[in-house]
Write a protein that holds these residues in place. Structure first.
Motif, PDB file in Angstrom:
ATOM      1  N   ARG A  87       0.798  -1.223  -0.017  1.00  0.00           N
ATOM      2  CA  ARG A  87       0.041  -0.091  -0.138  1.00  0.00           C
ATOM      3  C   ARG A  87       0.892   1.216  -0.100  1.00  0.00           C
ATOM      4  O   ARG A  87       0.579   2.216  -0.696  1.00  0.00           O
ATOM      5  N   VAL A  91       2.934   4.654  -3.619  1.00  0.00           N
ATOM      6  CA  VAL A  91       2.705   6.209  -2.978  1.00  0.00           C
ATOM      7  C   VAL A  91       4.304   6.725  -2.664  1.00  0.00           C
ATOM      8  O   VAL A  91       4.548   7.817  -3.341  1.00  0.00           O
ATOM      9  N   GLY A  94       6.020   7.484  -5.778  1.00  0.00           N
ATOM     10  CA  GLY A  94       5.361   8.490  -6.676  1.00  0.00           C
ATOM     11  C   GLY A  94       6.048   9.854  -6.083  1.00  0.00           C
ATOM     12  O   GLY A  94       6.359  10.760  -6.527  1.00  0.00           O
TER      13      GLY A  94
END
Length: 110
Positions: A87, A91, A94
């Motif tokens: 999870r 992110v 990114g």
């Protein structure tokens, strides 16, 4: 209506009786407070409060997940950390990719 799940999304679905839409909505609101603080919108404060609220909501979700698993007598530590990794990693990558691009445009050349 079926809910579309993101990669690594392990949240409870709205059809589950334990689902808390109030808690689910606090995360994005706290992030918006932090973003508003960073962009310096006039008369909008609360960046630190947004960070605090985000950590409280995250802690609530993780603690609730751990309590549910302990009550069901499942062995889960490896699975728990694999799901956190799945999870958070996309992110995080990114952010690592975007930070140099954004900072290069925002920082004045001396």
């Amino acid at each position: 209506m079926k809910r579309i799940r993101a990669f690594g999304d392990d949240r409870k679905t709205p059809s589950n009786s334990d689902y808390r839409p109030d808690i689910d909505g606090l995360g994005p609101l706290s992030v918006l407070g932090v973003i508003a603080n960073h962009f310096g919108f006039p008369n909008i404060t609360g960046g630190f409060t947004g960070v605090d609220a985000f950590f409280v909501v995250s802690g609530f979700r993780i603690t609730r997940l751990i309590v549910d698993v302990i009550r069901s007598n499942r062995v889960f530590w490896a699975d728990f950390y694999v799901r956190r990794f799945r999870r958070i990693l996309p992110v995080g990558l990114g952010v690592v990719r975007a930070a140099p691009l954004v900072s290069g445009r925002c920082v004045r050349r001396l």
